[in-house]
Design a protein around this motif. Sequence first.
Motif, PDB file in Angstrom:
ATOM      1  N   ASP A   7      35.228 117.657  26.225  1.00 40.01           N
ATOM      2  CA  ASP A   7      35.360 117.024  27.540  1.00 40.01           C
ATOM      3  C   ASP A   7      33.984 116.639  28.086  1.00 40.01           C
ATOM      4  OD1 ASP A   7      37.442 118.795  26.759  1.00 40.01           O
ATOM      5  OD2 ASP A   7      38.267 118.753  28.787  1.00 40.01           O
ATOM      6  N   ASP A  35      39.178 113.611  29.092  1.00 38.38           N
ATOM      7  CA  ASP A  35      38.370 113.944  30.265  1.00 38.38           C
ATOM      8  C   ASP A  35      36.940 113.434  30.127  1.00 38.38           C
ATOM      9  OD1 ASP A  35      40.600 115.011  31.396  1.00 38.38           O
ATOM     10  OD2 ASP A  35      39.860 117.066  31.521  1.00 38.38           O
ATOM     11  N   ASN A  62      43.844 114.553  31.246  1.00 42.84           N
ATOM     12  CA  ASN A  62      44.482 114.451  32.562  1.00 42.84           C
ATOM     13  C   ASN A  62      43.582 113.738  33.573  1.00 42.84           C
ATOM     14  OD1 ASN A  62      43.072 117.004  32.122  1.00 42.84           O
ATOM     15  ND2 ASN A  62      43.621 117.544  34.210  1.00 42.84           N
ATOM     16  N   HIS A  63      42.260 113.913  33.457  1.00 39.46           N
ATOM     17  CA  HIS A  63      41.359 113.228  34.399  1.00 39.46           C
ATOM     18  C   HIS A  63      41.306 111.723  34.144  1.00 39.46           C
ATOM     19  CE1 HIS A  63      39.608 116.463  36.810  1.00 39.46           C
ATOM     20  NE2 HIS A  63      39.908 117.215  35.754  1.00 39.46           N
ATOM     21  N   HIS A 144      44.569 116.703  24.092  1.00 47.05           N
ATOM     22  CA  HIS A 144      43.703 117.181  25.178  1.00 47.05           C
ATOM     23  C   HIS A 144      44.100 118.557  25.700  1.00 47.05           C
ATOM     24  CE1 HIS A 144      41.003 117.262  28.550  1.00 47.05           C
ATOM     25  NE2 HIS A 144      42.014 117.488  29.359  1.00 47.05           N
ATOM     26  N   HIS A 185      40.223 120.584  27.616  1.00 50.17           N
ATOM     27  CA  HIS A 185      40.956 120.925  28.838  1.00 50.17           C
ATOM     28  C   HIS A 185      40.693 122.339  29.361  1.00 50.17           C
ATOM     29  CE1 HIS A 185      43.889 120.314  31.934  1.00 50.17           C
ATOM     30  NE2 HIS A 185      44.713 121.224  31.477  1.00 50.17           N
TER      31      HIS A 185
HETATM   32 MN   LIG Z   1      41.555 118.388  31.366  1.00 50.19          MN
END
Ligand SMILES: [Mn+2]
Length: 235
Positions: A7, A35, A62-63, A144, A185
């Motif tokens: 990330d 991310d 998710n980001h 992720h 993550h």
């Molecule tokens: Mn994440």
Amino acid sequence: MIYCMGDVHGNYEGYAALLKKIRFSERDTLYTIGDIVDRGREGLKVLLDMMMRPNVFPILGNHDYMAYRCLTWLTAEVTEESLKKLDADKMAKISEWFANGGESTVQEFMKLTKEEREQVLEYFEEFSLYEEVETAGRSFVLVHGGLSDFSPEKPLEDYDVEDLLWERCDYGVTYYPDKYLVTGHTPTRNIRKELGEPINDTVYMKNNHIAIDCGSGFGGSLAVVCLDTLKTFYA
Ligand SMILES: [Mn+2]
């Protein structure tokens, strides 16, 4: 060689330093585990570099997903109609994103040219949800977050999209007996804390897990794993 990067969270300096460290060339392949954006200040600078390289393959975090969705809503042409469409649900999602480190990404986005903004939004659409890699006699699944309601026989396309991004693996348990599960993550310091192991910001390799979020977004380090040799590199 085939590499996978953890990330990045806006850490352009670390990203550039790592590519230099592994002498990343056109003959290599790099997967990023998701991310790229948020928390750090230069996530979009990283994206603008990645999109110029045909041998870099981004996996969605998710980001990245929050940024893509919210930036698309925020950049829609402002008309009475579009403002009406920014309903309470979307506003809540935008403020949730801001609270999760999205503010730095918006600030960076506003400094881009119109063309760069369009390029960034288009590039997000190229992100994949997972990848499967085989190299040097080993098999890898790259995702992720994690795999909820896991079963080793369940095809990857059957997993819930949101869960692939947000799920946290049980790192004390082996998922695939014959494959490595590569995830970001969950910062590896949190994994070690949870499992009662000494805390540090290095790649967590155990139980066929390779967890590579070494806390670049939290003042930890940014990691790359070479999937051919399982060697790790840090910035
Ligand atoms: Mn994440």
